[in-house]
Design a protein around this motif. Structure first.
Motif, PDB file in Angstrom:
ATOM      1  N   SER A  55       5.819   4.099   0.046  1.00 23.45           N
ATOM      2  CA  SER A  55       5.328   2.724  -0.010  1.00 23.45           C
ATOM      3  C   SER A  55       5.497   2.018   1.336  1.00 23.45           C
ATOM      4  O   SER A  55       6.552   2.111   1.979  1.00 23.45           O
ATOM      5  CB  SER A  55       6.088   1.951  -1.096  1.00 23.45           C
ATOM      6  N   PHE A  56       4.448   1.299   1.741  1.00 22.30           N
ATOM      7  CA  PHE A  56       4.464   0.519   2.986  1.00 22.30           C
ATOM      8  C   PHE A  56       4.171  -0.944   2.650  1.00 22.30           C
ATOM      9  O   PHE A  56       3.339  -1.240   1.799  1.00 22.30           O
ATOM     10  CB  PHE A  56       3.389   1.014   3.954  1.00 22.30           C
ATOM     11  N   GLU A  57       4.841  -1.851   3.351  1.00 23.13           N
ATOM     12  CA  GLU A  57       4.509  -3.264   3.219  1.00 23.13           C
ATOM     13  C   GLU A  57       4.729  -3.974   4.543  1.00 23.13           C
ATOM     14  O   GLU A  57       5.392  -3.458   5.446  1.00 23.13           O
ATOM     15  CB  GLU A  57       5.319  -3.927   2.107  1.00 23.13           C
ATOM     16  N   THR A 107       0.852  -1.177   0.000  1.00 25.49           N
ATOM     17  CA  THR A 107       0.000   0.000   0.000  1.00 25.49           C
ATOM     18  C   THR A 107       0.891   1.231   0.000  1.00 25.49           C
ATOM     19  O   THR A 107       1.909   1.265   0.683  1.00 25.49           O
ATOM     20  CB  THR A 107      -0.926   0.016   1.232  1.00 25.49           C
ATOM     21  N   ALA A 108       0.520   2.225  -0.784  1.00 27.27           N
ATOM     22  CA  ALA A 108       1.325   3.433  -0.898  1.00 27.27           C
ATOM     23  C   ALA A 108       0.476   4.651  -0.569  1.00 27.27           C
ATOM     24  O   ALA A 108      -0.736   4.671  -0.787  1.00 27.27           O
ATOM     25  CB  ALA A 108       1.922   3.556  -2.295  1.00 27.27           C
ATOM     26  N   ILE A 109       1.148   5.676  -0.045  1.00 26.38           N
ATOM     27  CA  ILE A 109       0.519   6.951   0.270  1.00 26.38           C
ATOM     28  C   ILE A 109       1.133   8.015  -0.631  1.00 26.38           C
ATOM     29  O   ILE A 109       2.346   8.149  -0.709  1.00 26.38           O
ATOM     30  CB  ILE A 109       0.742   7.344   1.743  1.00 26.38           C
ATOM     31  N   HIS A 110       0.275   8.755  -1.323  1.00 29.61           N
ATOM     32  CA  HIS A 110       0.749   9.838  -2.185  1.00 29.61           C
ATOM     33  C   HIS A 110       0.409  11.172  -1.524  1.00 29.61           C
ATOM     34  O   HIS A 110      -0.741  11.431  -1.174  1.00 29.61           O
ATOM     35  CB  HIS A 110       0.072   9.746  -3.560  1.00 29.61           C
ATOM     36  N   VAL A 111       1.420  12.008  -1.364  1.00 28.57           N
ATOM     37  CA  VAL A 111       1.216  13.325  -0.781  1.00 28.57           C
ATOM     38  C   VAL A 111       2.347  14.237  -1.229  1.00 28.57           C
ATOM     39  O   VAL A 111       3.502  13.812  -1.353  1.00 28.57           O
ATOM     40  CB  VAL A 111       1.153  13.253   0.769  1.00 28.57           C
ATOM     41  N   ASP A 112       2.020  15.484  -1.518  1.00 25.49           N
ATOM     42  CA  ASP A 112       3.013  16.497  -1.922  1.00 25.49           C
ATOM     43  C   ASP A 112       3.868  16.021  -3.087  1.00 25.49           C
ATOM     44  O   ASP A 112       5.096  16.209  -3.125  1.00 25.49           O
ATOM     45  CB  ASP A 112       3.920  16.863  -0.734  1.00 25.49           C
ATOM     46  N   ASP A 113       3.221  15.351  -4.069  1.00 27.75           N
ATOM     47  CA  ASP A 113       3.882  14.880  -5.298  1.00 27.75           C
ATOM     48  C   ASP A 113       4.895  13.753  -5.062  1.00 27.75           C
ATOM     49  O   ASP A 113       5.711  13.459  -5.939  1.00 27.75           O
ATOM     50  CB  ASP A 113       4.591  16.042  -6.026  1.00 27.75           C
TER      51      ASP A 113
END
Length: 313
Positions: free
Chosen positions: A66-68, A56-62
């Motif tokens: 990635s987290f696993e 799962t990934a978080i997109h913020v400030d361009d």
């Protein structure tokens, strides 16, 4: 010297948290339940989650973070700053990872949710939470899942989710069930689209529709195009692409016998994307004057392409 961070004024704390990246905020959230609640003060940024089968990934400030799941306890909190990657503790794997990040960061927008070789129960748990919270899902993709038998259950949840931009479906569903797409995002792509019948096409509100390996016939397409020609019908549609073995040279479409092509070389390209191109197209004109460009080629998989002009361009 320890700093009593949570004693700072709310405005100052908000500014501090806004300077932190998701990895730093996640680590802070593990300090205490109070800290976990407080880091949501940074939520004014445009957080967006992307969730696949293992990561799962978080997109913020361009930037994408990635987290696993950490496979071993010693890997918990391990970071790779070059690839912006972190391993975290998730007792129940992918679903637990999804829930942890959704709650930790107060996510209200999912950029992409995909099912790809995962079991239905995992997807169902995610979907039900997103439905309960009415969280927007921009893109939803059903990958080449091995459990096509669960497709009827998957589609039931899809019709309850808030999918706004794109629905993508790759696997071949079992023919013995009836599948229905009741809610239409802006774009749909269906690889094995035999189940997407003329009634669903006539009810669609999409901007872009691609139906591969369809069961739509000449008569179906004729009905659709005649409805499109009426003023006010399908105002959003810009691109329709259908491949179907049911398309043949025996029945007319808008009084034209397939193949349907212009005698003069014409190449029309959409100003928005590279793949929306129609060559040797004939004009189809709506009652309101808007122009559509139609090409239909016969072959092993006969294919129709229909590009609608945009008055603004």
């Amino acid at each position: 010297m320890p700093i009593a961070l949570l004693k700072f004024p709310i405005d100052l704390l908000r500014d501090i948290f806004k300077l932190c990246d998701p990895f730093q905020l996640y680590c802070l959230s593990k300090c205490s339940k109070r800290t976990q609640r407080s880091i949501k003060l940074s939520g004014t940024r445009n957080w967006k989650m992307f969730s696949g089968s293992n990561r799962t990934a978080i997109h913020v400030d361009d930037w994408m973070y990635s987290f696993e799941k950490a496979e071993k306890p010693e890997a918990h909190f391990k970071q790779d700053h070059f690839y912006r990657h972190m391993s975290i503790q998730c007792p129940d794997g992918d679903v637990d990872l999804f829930f942890i990040l959704l709650d930790t960061f107060g996510i209200r927008l999912v950029g992409m949710l995909s099912i790809d070789f995962c079991d239905f129960e995992s997807f169902s748990n995610k979907a039900k939470l997103l439905i309960e919270r009415n969280i927007e899902i921009e893109e939803f993709c059903i990958g080449n899942t091995r459990e096509a038998i669960d497709a009827i259950k998957i589609m039931s949840l899809v019709n309850r989710m808030n999918i706004t931009q794109e629905f993508e479906c790759w696997p071949r569903f079992l023919c013995k069930f009836h599948y229905q797409l009741n809610k239409y995002p802006k774009k749909i792509f269906i690889n094995w689209s035999f189940w997407f019948d003329i009634n669903q096409l006539l009810n669609s509100t999409c901007v872009r529709i691609v139906l591969d390996k369809s069961m739509l016939s000449n008569q179906d397409i004729d009905v659709f195009l005649r409805k499109w020609k009426r003023a006010g019908e399908f105002p959003n549609l810009r691109w329709l692409q259908i491949s179907s073995k049911k398309i043949d040279k025996n029945s007319p479409i808008l009084e034209m016998i397939p193949p349907i092509q212009s005698v003069n070389y014409v190449r029309i390209k959409s100003p928005r994307t590279e793949d929306e191109i129609v060559e040797n197209a004939v004009q189809v004109i709506k009652e309101d004057g808007r122009v559509g460009w139609l090409n239909l080629e016969l072959g092993r998989w006969p294919e129709l392409k229909f590009l609608v002009s945009n008055p603004s361009t």
